[in-house]
Design an enzyme around this catalytic site. Sequence first.
Site, PDB file in Angstrom:
ATOM      1  N   VAL A  66       0.807  -1.219   0.000  1.00  0.00           N
ATOM      2  CA  VAL A  66       0.000   0.000   0.000  1.00  0.00           C
ATOM      3  C   VAL A  66       0.845   1.276   0.000  1.00  0.00           C
ATOM      4  CG1 VAL A  66      -2.077  -1.031   0.967  1.00  0.00           C
ATOM      5  CG2 VAL A  66      -0.296  -0.175   2.512  1.00  0.00           C
ATOM      6  N   TYR A 157       8.797   7.476  13.712  1.00  0.00           N
ATOM      7  CA  TYR A 157       7.477   6.916  14.011  1.00  0.00           C
ATOM      8  C   TYR A 157       6.538   7.990  14.563  1.00  0.00           C
ATOM      9  CZ  TYR A 157       3.909   3.784  15.900  1.00  0.00           C
ATOM     10  OH  TYR A 157       2.716   3.147  16.173  1.00  0.00           O
ATOM     11  N   ALA A 159       6.734  11.236  14.250  1.00  0.00           N
ATOM     12  CA  ALA A 159       6.429  12.216  13.211  1.00  0.00           C
ATOM     13  C   ALA A 159       5.390  11.681  12.228  1.00  0.00           C
ATOM     14  CB  ALA A 159       7.704  12.600  12.464  1.00  0.00           C
TER      15      ALA A 159
END
Length: 247
Positions: A66, A157, A159
């Site tokens: 994704v 992570y 952010a």
Amino acid sequence: MNVSLKEKVVVVTGSSRGLGREMVVRFAKEGAFVVINFCRNQECALELYNRIGQYNSNCIVVEADVTQERDVQKLYKQVLSKFGKIDVLINNAGKCDDNYIQFMSLEQWNKVLTTNLTSIYLCSRVFSRKMIANRKGKIINIASLKGQLGSEGQCNYAASKAGVIGLTKSLAKEMGEFGISVNALCPGFIVTDLNRMNSNKADIADRMSILRDKRSLEDFLSFVMMLSSDELVGISGQVFNLDSRIN
């Protein structure tokens, strides 16, 4: 209050393991038509599919990265080909790659931002097309308390999850006129198959929490079911902290 999710088409990205896996199981038990998405862990995805197939045969597995637009388009087309609609998109795919910023490589930074944030941009942009056409739908983004509180050694992570919150609020304003709700969930530390052995983080979470009843996973799943149902249709642009810590 009993909620009904029967025949709701629910896409859960990154759902072969962790919280995604737990959500798939619960949605399937509630009678939803669930799309299991995986990128690399086919074995876990197929095991999950076989497990829920014992009580719900209306679910599918789709391999798609994704973070790649081509794969997101493929996922979208397969969902519509099978079910003809999309009721709920849960942007759950995520990863950690921790390091202190002085030692964090640009690759570590980009990998986490792309997985945790860019994937939500791509999936929301593509899947909202059908929702806009139908003038209804729900997008639920899995953020984190760390996006609000920060986390030592996890600048990338934290952010990325802060970005998820900002994206959620902005997207909700864009989608409101089409009857589409967009909300973010910020769970605290929840024990799953991915982190069951990380006792240090669990101990820290326990010390910061007011309650000690260990129902974090069950509460999270119950809240997701309620938010995905038709019982809650007038809530959008919100960030829900699913935890009991106060700092």
